[in-house]
Design an enzyme around this catalytic site. Structure first.
Site, PDB file in Angstrom:
ATOM      1  CB  CYS A 138      87.437-110.112  21.352  1.00 29.30           C
ATOM      2  SG  CYS A 138      87.366-111.176  22.798  1.00 29.30           S
ATOM      3  CB  CYS A 192      80.194-112.504  26.194  1.00 31.19           C
ATOM      4  SG  CYS A 192      80.571-112.346  24.428  1.00 31.19           S
TER       5      CYS A 192
HETATM    6  O1  PYC Z   1      84.118-110.477  25.396  1.00 34.44           O
HETATM    7  O2  PYC Z   1      83.492-109.816  23.408  1.00 34.44           O
HETATM    8  C1  PYC Z   1      83.868-110.687  24.181  1.00 34.44           C
HETATM    9  C2  PYC Z   1      84.072-112.052  23.673  1.00 34.44           C
HETATM   10  C3  PYC Z   1      83.753-112.522  22.415  1.00 34.44           C
HETATM   11  C4  PYC Z   1      84.127-113.863  22.391  1.00 34.44           C
HETATM   12  C5  PYC Z   1      84.650-114.184  23.604  1.00 34.44           C
HETATM   13  N1  PYC Z   1      84.612-113.061  24.377  1.00 34.44           N
END
Ligand code: PYC
Length: 312
Positions: free
Chosen positions: A88, A238
């Site tokens: 993550c 993300c």
């Molecule tokens: O930033 O890799 C990320 C992530 C995965 C799920 C929520 N954030």
């Protein structure tokens, strides 16, 4: 009664709760080994930390453990409202800002072990953290999936530390006010991928769906909406998803070393990304963003509390 010390933060809007003390003993071993022990024997701990009444669905948890390697600062296991993450990036940025806040590290470069592999963090004094993520790649282009309620949808399958299905042609309005419709659409895509047996390598479940569109901000290249495994959307752009996106752009010849990719989230926050070409269509992405500490607290799990292990 058990007590768990945590530090909460958000990374460009997406929350992380880092367990500083009070995690179960997961024995010796790599991050992957210890994740298996956490999953099999202590799933109630995961749920107690992130689910109601002590947490909420969007919260991602991170447990800090002693690393195997002497040159790493920590081993980190990530989890959410329904299970576990291999990696993550927003959480790793949150861990960097949290360790800096707690005085456990100074600004500089630090190595962290995760179940998906080792990553390094370049931590600045102002809370900006650049994560050199795990090698990332696209494994399938223009995959057609017949969804249960939205017709045929075409997207790419890519790994960025988690498995993603990336869709640009979706006809949805990418705005926060439209989040319920976006969630329904992305959830349908995810379920339909499962119905059709479409997976990542080695049968890896594609549990994140990313929808892309034009940016709202002038300084961004693209905007996204990312649906996470527990049906919550990512408030940040993300980081593993940005890594997967950059792997697709790289494979299409649309992103080269030295160029900065600015990925806007559904909230309007931005991660900056670059790629390093390591051959065979694989990149090592670097993704940077900022995190802010929001709370230092102690979770209390009463022995007679019917929701000691959270509401699942
Ligand atoms: O930033 O890799 C990320 C992530 C995965 C799920 C929520 N954030």
């Amino acid at each position: 009664m058990s007590r768990i010390q945590v530090i909460d933060s958000h990374t460009e809007g997406e929350p992380t709760r880092v367990v500083m003390n009070g995690a179960p003993d997961l024995g010796p071993g790599s991050a992957a080994d210890r994740l298996a022990v956490l999953r099999e024997r202590h799933d109630g701990f995961r749920s107690a930390v992130v689910n109601e009444p002590r947490g909420y669905d969007a919260l991602v948890g991170a447990i800090l453990l002693e690393p195997v390697s002497a040159d790493a600062v920590a081993q980190v296991l990530f989890f959410n409202n329904v299970g576990y993450l291999q990696m993550c990036v927003h959480g790793t940025i949150g861990v960097g800002a949290t360790l800096l806040h707690a005085g456990r590290i100074a600004a500089g470069v630090h190595r962290v072990e995760t179940p998906a592999g080792d990553v390094s963090l370049d931590v600045s004094d102002d809370g900006r953290v650049a994560v050199h993520n795990v090698p990332s790649r696209r494994t399938a282009k223009d995959v057609l999936v017949r969804t249960r309620s939205h017709g045929a949808v075409v997207g790419d399958v890519a790994w960025g530390g988690n498995w993603f299905f990336l869709v640009s042609d979706h006809g949805q309005e990418l705005s926060l006010t439209n989040k319920d419709a976006l969630t329904d659409y992305a959830w349908d895509v995810r379920a339909s991928l499962c119905d059709a047996g479409i997976t990542g390598d080695d049968g890896g479940e594609i549990d994140h769906v990313e929808l892309f569109g034009p940016p709202t901000r002038e300084d961004a290249d693209s905007k996204n909406f990312v649906l996470c495994p527990g049906r919550e959307y990512d408030r940040s752009p993300c980081g593993t998803g940005t890594s997967a996106k950059m792997a697709c752009l790289f494979a299409d010849g649309l992103l080269t070393e030295g160029r900065v990719w600015r990925q806007e989230s559904i909230l309007g926050t931005v991660f900056e990304g670059t790629v390093r070409d390591v051959g065979d269509g694989v990149i090592v992405p670097t993704v940077s963003g900022r995190a802010w500490v929001t709370a230092e607290s102690t979770l209390v799990l009463g022995d007679d509390d019917p929701f000691r292990e959270g509401i699942r």
